[in-house]
Design an enzyme around this catalytic site. Structure first.
Site, PDB file in Angstrom:
ATOM      1  N   TYR A 195       0.853  -1.200   0.000  1.00 56.23           N
ATOM      2  CA  TYR A 195       0.000   0.000   0.000  1.00 56.23           C
ATOM      3  C   TYR A 195       0.890   1.253   0.000  1.00 56.23           C
ATOM      4  O   TYR A 195       0.503   2.312  -0.490  1.00 56.23           O
ATOM      5  CB  TYR A 195      -0.949  -0.033   1.200  1.00 56.23           C
ATOM      6  CG  TYR A 195      -2.191   0.808   1.013  1.00 56.23           C
ATOM      7  CD1 TYR A 195      -3.092   0.551  -0.015  1.00 56.23           C
ATOM      8  CD2 TYR A 195      -2.462   1.864   1.873  1.00 56.23           C
ATOM      9  CE1 TYR A 195      -4.228   1.329  -0.182  1.00 56.23           C
ATOM     10  CE2 TYR A 195      -3.605   2.639   1.715  1.00 56.23           C
ATOM     11  CZ  TYR A 195      -4.477   2.369   0.684  1.00 56.23           C
ATOM     12  OH  TYR A 195      -5.600   3.147   0.522  1.00 56.23           O
ATOM     13  N   LYS A 202      -3.267   8.449   2.780  1.00 53.91           N
ATOM     14  CA  LYS A 202      -4.501   8.272   3.567  1.00 53.91           C
ATOM     15  C   LYS A 202      -4.328   8.830   4.984  1.00 53.91           C
ATOM     16  O   LYS A 202      -5.289   9.343   5.577  1.00 53.91           O
ATOM     17  CB  LYS A 202      -4.918   6.801   3.612  1.00 53.91           C
ATOM     18  CG  LYS A 202      -5.354   6.223   2.271  1.00 53.91           C
ATOM     19  CD  LYS A 202      -6.545   6.949   1.675  1.00 53.91           C
ATOM     20  CE  LYS A 202      -7.128   6.225   0.465  1.00 53.91           C
ATOM     21  NZ  LYS A 202      -8.083   7.055  -0.266  1.00 53.91           N
TER      22      LYS A 202
HETATM   23  P1  NAP Z   1     -12.248   3.573  -8.396  1.00 49.07           P
HETATM   24  O1  NAP Z   1     -13.582   3.115  -8.837  1.00 49.07           O
HETATM   25  O2  NAP Z   1     -11.094   3.276  -9.293  1.00 49.07           O
HETATM   26  O3  NAP Z   1     -12.320   5.118  -8.054  1.00 49.07           O
HETATM   27  C1  NAP Z   1     -11.170   5.938  -7.928  1.00 49.07           C
HETATM   28  C2  NAP Z   1     -11.502   7.212  -8.635  1.00 49.07           C
HETATM   29  O4  NAP Z   1     -10.499   8.216  -8.470  1.00 49.07           O
HETATM   30  C3  NAP Z   1     -11.623   6.973 -10.137  1.00 49.07           C
HETATM   31  O5  NAP Z   1     -12.842   7.504 -10.591  1.00 49.07           O
HETATM   32  C4  NAP Z   1     -10.441   7.741 -10.651  1.00 49.07           C
HETATM   33  O6  NAP Z   1     -10.522   8.162 -12.005  1.00 49.07           O
HETATM   34  C5  NAP Z   1     -10.429   8.889  -9.703  1.00 49.07           C
HETATM   35  N1  NAP Z   1      -9.254   9.743  -9.929  1.00 49.07           N
HETATM   36  C6  NAP Z   1      -7.943   9.405  -9.874  1.00 49.07           C
HETATM   37  N2  NAP Z   1      -7.188  10.470 -10.229  1.00 49.07           N
HETATM   38  C7  NAP Z   1      -8.050  11.489 -10.475  1.00 49.07           C
HETATM   39  C8  NAP Z   1      -7.898  12.847 -10.874  1.00 49.07           C
HETATM   40  N3  NAP Z   1      -6.688  13.386 -11.095  1.00 49.07           N
HETATM   41  N4  NAP Z   1      -9.006  13.620 -11.040  1.00 49.07           N
HETATM   42  C9  NAP Z   1     -10.230  13.102 -10.842  1.00 49.07           C
HETATM   43  N5  NAP Z   1     -10.448  11.828 -10.461  1.00 49.07           N
HETATM   44  C10 NAP Z   1      -9.371  11.032 -10.297  1.00 49.07           C
HETATM   45  O7  NAP Z   1     -11.873   2.906  -6.985  1.00 49.07           O
HETATM   46  P2  NAP Z   1     -12.575   2.959  -5.565  1.00 49.07           P
HETATM   47  O8  NAP Z   1     -12.061   1.770  -4.857  1.00 49.07           O
HETATM   48  O9  NAP Z   1     -14.026   3.186  -5.679  1.00 49.07           O
HETATM   49  O10 NAP Z   1     -11.856   4.214  -4.891  1.00 49.07           O
HETATM   50  C11 NAP Z   1     -12.572   5.294  -4.318  1.00 49.07           C
HETATM   51  C12 NAP Z   1     -11.921   5.708  -3.016  1.00 49.07           C
HETATM   52  O11 NAP Z   1     -12.101   4.670  -2.060  1.00 49.07           O
HETATM   53  C13 NAP Z   1     -10.422   5.962  -3.087  1.00 49.07           C
HETATM   54  O12 NAP Z   1     -10.091   7.066  -2.275  1.00 49.07           O
HETATM   55  C14 NAP Z   1      -9.861   4.688  -2.509  1.00 49.07           C
HETATM   56  O13 NAP Z   1      -8.560   4.862  -1.967  1.00 49.07           O
HETATM   57  C15 NAP Z   1     -10.878   4.440  -1.419  1.00 49.07           C
HETATM   58  N6  NAP Z   1     -10.874   3.081  -0.863  1.00 49.07           N
HETATM   59  C16 NAP Z   1     -11.021   2.013  -1.668  1.00 49.07           C
HETATM   60  C17 NAP Z   1     -10.997   0.747  -1.115  1.00 49.07           C
HETATM   61  C18 NAP Z   1     -11.120  -0.469  -1.977  1.00 49.07           C
HETATM   62  O14 NAP Z   1     -10.724  -1.547  -1.549  1.00 49.07           O
HETATM   63  N7  NAP Z   1     -11.683  -0.371  -3.166  1.00 49.07           N
HETATM   64  C19 NAP Z   1     -10.843   0.581   0.268  1.00 49.07           C
HETATM   65  C20 NAP Z   1     -10.705   1.710   1.069  1.00 49.07           C
HETATM   66  C21 NAP Z   1     -10.724   2.966   0.496  1.00 49.07           C
HETATM   67  P3  NAP Z   1      -9.567   7.350 -13.070  1.00 49.07           P
HETATM   68  O15 NAP Z   1     -10.172   6.002 -13.212  1.00 49.07           O
HETATM   69  O16 NAP Z   1      -9.621   8.212 -14.286  1.00 49.07           O
HETATM   70  O17 NAP Z   1      -8.176   7.300 -12.501  1.00 49.07           O
END
Ligand code: NAP
Length: 295
Positions: A195, A202
């Site tokens: 990570y 985070k």
């Molecule tokens: P996700 O569907 O891939 O969403 C991440 C989003 O961030 C995507 O829409 C991505 O767009 C966007 N992003 C990245 N760079 C960007 C930029 N410069 N401008 C605008 N948008 C941007 O994955 P997710 O898991 O739902 O993630 C959402 C949040 O949840 C994140 O903060 C992640 O760390 C957190 N989280 C996830 C998990 C897990 O296991 N999935 C667990 C805990 C926390 P692009 O696709 O264009 O990059």
């Protein structure tokens, strides 16, 4: 409108929601409901801006669905043209939603996006920050090898972006009991293999939540984080060994399973709603209890 505890007759008046209560839950509520006060989450006439839908698996998509089911009118911001069709598809069941292009590294994009929200909605009640990014090479191997640029990129997109968003949201939330939610992970508190720099980002994000809560509290704007367990999304798949993490959670979490996107959506709906009116600056773990286990 979503019903948490439902008085029997009113329950049938519930407008069609994207995630209606299951039959068994609904029956249980009907059986219990006779003498109980009705608790509702009604966000009709309230407006939300959601950052971070990449596709239907995104945590932001699940949060958007819950908010929409509670009656909120929503705008979704996506990074660039490449994503537009996916975001369009992932949010197609949400009535009357607005799609806005916004790269969170660009101040002019952010200003234009919040400007559009002002034009279309006139105000804002909910802001969802569900955005994170780190370079692939920084999500594997030794943390000490993180480049200066990789460190900057991860912290800028995943943590700093919450600051300008909050600054631009604040005037639109004036006098409206605004609420902001961001997404974090256990890597903020613990060292998690692979990570790496995202854990540092985070940690910064969770501290920023506290700092912003202090800043914005006098304007009656609350700021909270959800620390979600692992969910199979695009961003998660970029983390080396992600499938092993899913297996370990299933084995060790007190609930002996992984969380669902919908559970993150429900927790976010709670934090965004007036049911959480006394909660700000906190990180709520939605992880089937994994973070409390000590082995
Ligand atoms: P996700 O569907 O891939 O969403 C991440 C989003 O961030 C995507 O829409 C991505 O767009 C966007 N992003 C990245 N760079 C960007 C930029 N410069 N401008 C605008 N948008 C941007 O994955 P997710 O898991 O739902 O993630 C959402 C949040 O949840 C994140 O903060 C992640 O760390 C957190 N989280 C996830 C998990 C897990 O296991 N999935 C667990 C805990 C926390 P692009 O696709 O264009 O990059």
């Amino acid at each position: 409108m979503l019903y948490a505890g439902v008085a029997p007759r009113k329950a049938r008046e519930c407008r069609p929601s994207l995630s209606p209560p299951s039959t068994s839950r609904f029956d249980a509520v009907l059986a219990l409901g006779q003498n109980r006060a009705m608790v509702t989450i009604d966000h009709q006439g309230r407006f939300g801006l959601v950052f971070g839908v990449a596709n239907h698996r995104s945590l932001a998509a699940a949060i958007g669905e819950k908010l929409a089911a509670s009656g909120a009118r929503l705008a979704f911001a996506y990074q660039n043209e490449r994503l537009k069709d996916m975001v369009d598809k992932a949010t197609q069941d949400i009535p009357n939603r607005t799609l806005l292009e916004c790269d969170v590294t660009r101040d002019d994009d952010l200003e234009r996006t919040f400007g559009r929200v002002k034009e279309e909605f006139g105000a804002l009640d909910f802001l969802v920050h569900s955005v994170a990014f780190a370079q692939k090479e920084d999500l594997e191997g030794a943390y000490r090898n993180t480049s200066r640029d990789g460190f900057r990129v991860a912290l800028e997109i995943s943590a700093y972006s919450l600051l300008p968003m909050s600054r631009l949201a604040a005037p639109l939330m004036e006098g409206r009991k605004g609420s902001i939610v961001t997404l974090s992970y256990l890597g903020a508190e613990r060292a998690v293999a692979s990570y790496n720099v995202m854990g540092t980002a985070k940690a910064a994000l969770e501290q920023a939540v506290k700092q912003l809560a202090l800043d914005l509290g006098p304007s009656n704007i609350r700021v909270n984080a959800i620390s979600a367990g692992p969910v199979n999304t695009l961003a998660a798949r970029g983390i080396s060994g992600f499938r092993d993490i899913l297996k370990i959670y299933e084995e060790r979490a007190p609930l002996r399973r992984n969380i669902t996107q919908e559970e993150v959506g429900s927790a976010a709906l709670f934090l965004l709603s007036d049911l959480a009116s006394g909660i700000t600056g906190t990180t709520l773990h939605v992880d089937c209890g994994y973070s409390i286990v000590g082995y």
